[in-house]
Design an enzyme around this catalytic site. Structure first.
Site, mmCIF file in Angstrom:
data_model
loop_
_atom_site.group_PDB
_atom_site.id
_atom_site.type_symbol
_atom_site.label_atom_id
_atom_site.label_comp_id
_atom_site.label_asym_id
_atom_site.label_seq_id
_atom_site.Cartn_x
_atom_site.Cartn_y
_atom_site.Cartn_z
ATOM 1 N N GLU A 66 0.877 -1.184 0.000
ATOM 2 C CA GLU A 66 0.000 0.000 0.000
ATOM 3 C C GLU A 66 0.906 1.223 0.000
ATOM 4 O O GLU A 66 1.615 1.481 0.964
ATOM 5 C CB GLU A 66 -0.914 0.039 1.226
ATOM 6 C CG GLU A 66 -1.894 1.208 1.118
ATOM 7 C CD GLU A 66 -2.429 1.742 2.439
ATOM 8 O OE1 GLU A 66 -3.433 2.473 2.425
ATOM 9 O OE2 GLU A 66 -1.840 1.452 3.504
ATOM 10 N N HIS A 95 -11.118 0.138 1.082
ATOM 11 C CA HIS A 95 -11.866 0.460 2.307
ATOM 12 C C HIS A 95 -11.551 1.854 2.848
ATOM 13 O O HIS A 95 -12.066 2.229 3.903
ATOM 14 C CB HIS A 95 -11.558 -0.595 3.367
ATOM 15 C CG HIS A 95 -10.104 -0.595 3.757
ATOM 16 N ND1 HIS A 95 -9.094 -0.892 2.861
ATOM 17 C CD2 HIS A 95 -9.480 -0.320 4.923
ATOM 18 C CE1 HIS A 95 -7.929 -0.790 3.461
ATOM 19 N NE2 HIS A 95 -8.131 -0.443 4.721
HETATM 20 C C1 GLC Z 1 -3.930 2.018 5.877
HETATM 21 C C2 GLC Z 1 -5.257 1.331 5.976
HETATM 22 C C3 GLC Z 1 -6.203 2.218 6.722
HETATM 23 C C4 GLC Z 1 -5.646 2.444 8.110
HETATM 24 C C5 GLC Z 1 -4.232 3.008 8.041
HETATM 25 C C6 GLC Z 1 -3.552 2.912 9.356
HETATM 26 O O1 GLC Z 1 -3.992 3.164 5.105
HETATM 27 O O2 GLC Z 1 -5.720 1.007 4.698
HETATM 28 O O3 GLC Z 1 -7.485 1.662 6.785
HETATM 29 O O4 GLC Z 1 -6.471 3.315 8.822
HETATM 30 O O5 GLC Z 1 -3.439 2.276 7.140
HETATM 31 O O6 GLC Z 1 -3.203 1.577 9.626
#
Ligand code: GLC
Length: 540
Positions: free
Chosen positions: A268, A329
């Site tokens: 991510e 999400h």
């Molecule tokens: C990532 C997740 C998100 C979360 C954040 C902190 O961006 O996708 O849902 O709040 O990390 O872990």
């Protein structure tokens, strides 16, 4: 080319809390996924990524982990997970976990120790700093959820850093013991047979060693949220993160690189394309797929999309495999953003571009963002900066399965409200409808599975007008044309000579475009896949 499973795969993201409840608490669970395995295989996806199911105080709904090696009782047991894995594998469905290495819950035993005293052996596992000379936070870094990213600890008289909530303390990844401990977590799940990980906020994991202030962002506007007041120049995307990503890859590869049992890493990463590409790795391989989120916010016209796609393709390193995402999400729903008609066109684009697509659960039903009454807001993001539409509850609502009470999601009140149109917008009903978006997704997934041109073929842009984007996908003699009408007007698209005799394979429209006289007459909001018959003599 010999394709690896994750290159031809379509990944389906399951937001566990909202997929299927089986124990009657209004919250989805692992047994719920098991119950819906038939659905997943009939839909035609190849892998699922499950949002975090580990023990957690749920300050950020499981992204605040208190134990990396267990399953929260809310979601089931380790035995439930192991059973799910066996059953999924028996259906050739791969299972990816959500790995959250950047931060732990403030209730994790490591943090409890770390905050005990300045001399505690685990003190350096987290990021502790003295106050600024005025007693305030050590620098101007802002949490992604608003407010200073530093929390004051009364007992030891120092601040600790949290990129997200203060209940999510950032680990100090410069500490080799932290690395070792978290790599063991990866091995724990890999040993159990998981097929890989989606790695949470990978680009956040290392911060500049001397913690300088972040520069102000001259383009900041209030609706963006407080985090964008500064540019995250020093708090994210530091060069040292790449050695960590490479170590993770080496661990994954030690479980069988190159074969059908290869374990895949998906990062991510929200960064501009040039920086994103570094996460494929340069000297050493890093993640297989640095998530490409560009389509989520892209301006919806042919020229911009064509440029985005071409630039991304051109920026890929020689062995870098592309990937595409239209929702998750954390971000607005595809159908909410593009509208129901264009959601169908977008589905065709997502599943016909070159590279691994990730589908977000419910997008195959055209679910839109659900309005959450103030009293029912759950997401800390919304609570901390209310009214800016930054909250994520609207895109995390329960999956509507059928027309029975609570849409078959739960026997009780669901943790978030269902979409208001669930009596008609649900899996059972839309499975019966030949023109539903769900049926379209099934057809697209089946077509993608049948055509090597779609799953691993070359990509060539063909035509870019204001509202028409057309491209070719080609594998050996198989040549397909995808034509997307991004607007509400019909269009005549002249086909290249080699494709004059094309035949329609799939359309998003009820009354599909005629293909005649070497042209396709696209309806408004229609997207099509055509198969061109390849004539040797006409090959260019
Ligand atoms: C990532 C997740 C998100 C979360 C954040 C902190 O961006 O996708 O849902 O709040 O990390 O872990």
């Amino acid at each position: 080319m010999t394709a690896l499973w994750w290159q031809t795969a379509v990944i389906y993201q399951i937001y566990l809390r909202s997929f299927q409840d089986t124990n009657g608490d209004g919250i989805g669970d692992l047994k719920g996924i098991e119950r819906r395995l038939d659905y997943l295989t009939s839909l035609g996806v190849d892998a699922i990524w499950i949002s975090p199911f580990y023990p957690s105080p749920m300050a950020d709904f499981g992204y605040d982990i208190a134990d990396y090696r267990r399953v929260a009782s809310l979601f089931g047991t380790l035995a439930d997970f192991e059973e799910l894995l066996v059953l999924a594998h028996a259906r050739d469905l791969k299972v990816l976990l959500d790995f959250v290495p950047n931060h732990t819950s403030d209730r994790h035993p490591w943090f409890a120790e770390s905050r005990r005293s300045r001399g505690n052996p685990k003190r350096d596992w987290y990021i502790w700093r003295n106050p600024a000379p005025d007693g305030g936070p050590p620098n101007n870094w802002i949490s992604d959820f608003g407010g200073s990213a530093w929390a004051w600890d009364e007992v030891t008289g120092q601040y600790y850093y949290h990129a997200f909530l203060k209940e999510q303390a950032d680990l100090n990844w410069r500490n080799p013991d932290v690395q070792k401990a978290m790599y063991e977590v990866m091995r724990f799940w890999l040993d159990r047979g998981v097929d890989g990980f989606r790695i949470d906020v990978l680009w956040h994991m290392v911060k500049a060693a001397d913690f300088p202030d972040n520069p102000p962002n001259p383009d900041h506007q209030l609706p963006m949220g407080e985090m964008h007041r500064v540019r995250q120049l020093h708090s994210t995307d530091q060069p040292e993160v790449h050695a960590i990503a490479a170590d993770m890859r080496a661990i994954a590869d030690s479980y069988g690189a190159g074969g059908q049992s290869e374990r895949v890493l998906i990062g991510e990463i929200y960064l501009p394309v040039d920086r994103l590409m570094h996460y494929y790795g340069r000297d050493r391989a890093e993640v297989h797929l640095p998530f490409n989120f560009q389509l989520i916010d892209a301006p919806w016209n042919a020229r911009s999309l064509a440029k985005l796609i071409a630039d991304y393709e051109a920026a890929l390193p020689p062995d870098g495999w592309p990937n595409w995402v239209m929702g998750n999400h954390d971000r607005p729903r595809l159908a909410g953003k593009r509208g129901q008609s264009q959601a169908r066109v977008a589905a065709m684009m997502l599943l016909t571009l070159r590279g691994t697509p990730t589908l977000y659960y419910g997008d195959e039903l055209g679910l839109s963002d659900v309005v959450i009454p103030a009293a029912q807001v759950q997401d800390p993001r919304e609570r901390r900066e209310p009214g800016l539409a930054l909250g994520r509850d609207p895109v995390r609502t329960p999956m509507p399965w059928d027309g029975s009470e609570n849409a078959g999601f739960t026997a009780t009140r669901p943790w978030l409200p269902l979409n208001a149109d669930w009596p008609t917008r649900n899996v059972a009903r839309m499975t019966e409808e030949s023109q539903s978006i769900l049926t379209l997704y099934r057809r697209l997934l089946a077509l993608r599975r049948d055509c090597l041109a779609l799953s691993i073929g070359d990509f060539v842009l063909l035509n870019v007008e204001d509202e028409i984007l057309a491209y070719e996908r080609r594998y050996d003699a198989e040549r397909l044309i995808v034509a997307l009408n991004l607007g509400g007007q019909p269009h005549r698209l002249q086909l290249p000579d080699w494709a004059r005799d094309s035949r329609l394979l799939l359309s998003t429209a009820q009354d599909p475009a005629p293909v005649e006289g070497g042209a396709v007459l696209l309806r408004s909001n229609e997207a099509v896949v055509l198969k061109a018959w390849w004539h040797k003599t006409e090959k260019g």
